[in-house]
Scaffold this motif. Sequence first.
Motif, short mmCIF file in Angstrom:
data_model
loop_
_atom_site.label_atom_id
_atom_site.label_comp_id
_atom_site.label_asym_id
_atom_site.label_seq_id
_atom_site.Cartn_x
_atom_site.Cartn_y
_atom_site.Cartn_z
N THR A 268 0.75 -1.21 0.05
CA THR A 268 0.14 -0.15 0.13
C THR A 268 0.87 1.21 -0.11
O THR A 268 0.61 2.35 -0.66
CB THR A 268 -0.96 -0.10 1.16
N GLU A 269 1.88 1.15 0.76
CA GLU A 269 2.69 2.40 0.90
C GLU A 269 3.55 2.57 -0.54
O GLU A 269 3.56 3.75 -1.24
CB GLU A 269 3.83 2.03 1.88
N VAL A 270 3.77 1.60 -1.23
CA VAL A 270 4.44 1.77 -2.39
C VAL A 270 3.67 2.39 -3.51
O VAL A 270 4.01 3.45 -4.26
CB VAL A 270 4.93 0.04 -3.01
N GLN A 271 2.65 2.09 -3.46
CA GLN A 271 1.37 2.53 -4.46
C GLN A 271 1.22 4.04 -4.11
O GLN A 271 1.03 4.97 -5.05
CB GLN A 271 0.13 1.59 -4.51
N SER A 272 1.00 4.32 -2.71
CA SER A 272 0.74 5.60 -2.15
C SER A 272 1.91 6.37 -2.70
O SER A 272 1.63 7.89 -2.69
CB SER A 272 0.36 5.82 -0.76
N LEU A 273 3.17 6.17 -2.99
CA LEU A 273 4.27 6.71 -3.31
C LEU A 273 4.37 6.94 -4.69
O LEU A 273 5.48 7.45 -5.14
CB LEU A 273 5.49 6.38 -2.34
N GLY A 274 3.80 6.34 -5.30
CA GLY A 274 3.72 6.65 -7.02
C GLY A 274 4.24 5.34 -7.51
O GLY A 274 4.60 5.36 -8.65
N GLY A 275 4.82 4.41 -7.03
CA GLY A 275 5.27 3.01 -7.30
C GLY A 275 4.28 2.32 -8.13
O GLY A 275 3.21 2.26 -7.60
N SER A 276 4.58 1.35 -9.13
CA SER A 276 3.71 0.64 -9.74
C SER A 276 4.26 -0.76 -9.33
O SER A 276 5.51 -1.16 -9.48
CB SER A 276 3.79 0.82 -11.19
N LEU A 277 3.32 -1.71 -9.42
CA LEU A 277 3.72 -3.10 -9.15
C LEU A 277 3.70 -4.02 -10.58
O LEU A 277 4.03 -5.27 -10.61
CB LEU A 277 2.61 -3.99 -8.37
N ASN A 278 3.64 -3.27 -11.78
CA ASN A 278 3.64 -3.77 -12.76
C ASN A 278 4.71 -2.87 -13.81
O ASN A 278 4.84 -2.01 -13.50
CB ASN A 278 2.12 -3.74 -13.69
N PRO A 279 5.53 -3.53 -14.49
CA PRO A 279 6.21 -2.88 -15.57
C PRO A 279 5.77 -2.03 -16.30
O PRO A 279 4.56 -2.21 -17.00
CB PRO A 279 7.11 -4.17 -16.34
#
Length: 281
Positions: A268-279
């Motif tokens: 959740t933190e990754v996505q809130s910081l603008g990161g993507s779980l997909n290439p």
Amino acid sequence: MTSSPSIPPAASQAAHEPVPSVRLIAIGDEILSGRRQDKHFSTLIDLLQARGMRLKAAEFISDDEDDIVACLRRSFATGDLVFCCGGIGATPDDRTRQAAARALGVGLALHPEAARLIGERCAEMAAKGQGSADMSTPENQQRLQMGVFPVGADIIPNSYNRIPGFFIRNHSFMPGFPVMAHPMMAWTLDTRYARWHHQEARVEHSFLVFGLPESRITPALESLEQRWPGIRAFSLPNVGDSGGHPHIELGVKGEPGAAAEALAWLRTEVQSLGGSLNPPI
């Protein structure tokens, strides 16, 4: 009178005993020079993981006897379970047996069970037309040197050719040959250290993150370890070798329940910081 390996008490006596650290010491100039590639490190990791244990550290040292003595003196001062591979033969470059005795401040002596096993090996080879079964010959007297261990040591059986390694002070000494050493590692883990199998509930989870610099996620990793004491976070950046996309492998390791909670929070933190779980497409 011969003696057999001294085996610790049953697992029930150590149900609440902390699992000691496990370490590897690989000895041999041939590894450090690159003439031989180490095969013990990855195998010991696999053997430990199959038994719910893990490797804490590994050290590679030369055949210099003083170097081995210094290493073993430090090692014997710990309560760790240590696997030492290499240098227990009987040629001039094999100095591990002598170094172990020096490190412990004890003498060397021919172990009676080792002498019997070496004798059996010589008899087997003689029956195949290779050498003599007479243990008084110079060649067989030299072979008996491989059974000269620090006083107080027990043997480690060698299923490959009978010539044993030795065990003393939670240190298991075995040949450098993987075909001999790896079954001896497994025997030691299953016979001496079975009481520590699967004593630690521990998992490791990870996922890939794209489009996020490591510097931006670092505070979240620090916060994670504060929120879940005992859980360790890790970050493994990849610059996108072989045509792949740059990414970070983020993960957690520790007790299963807490690790699952920490992992979900980290996603959740990754996505809130603008990161993507997909290439990127």
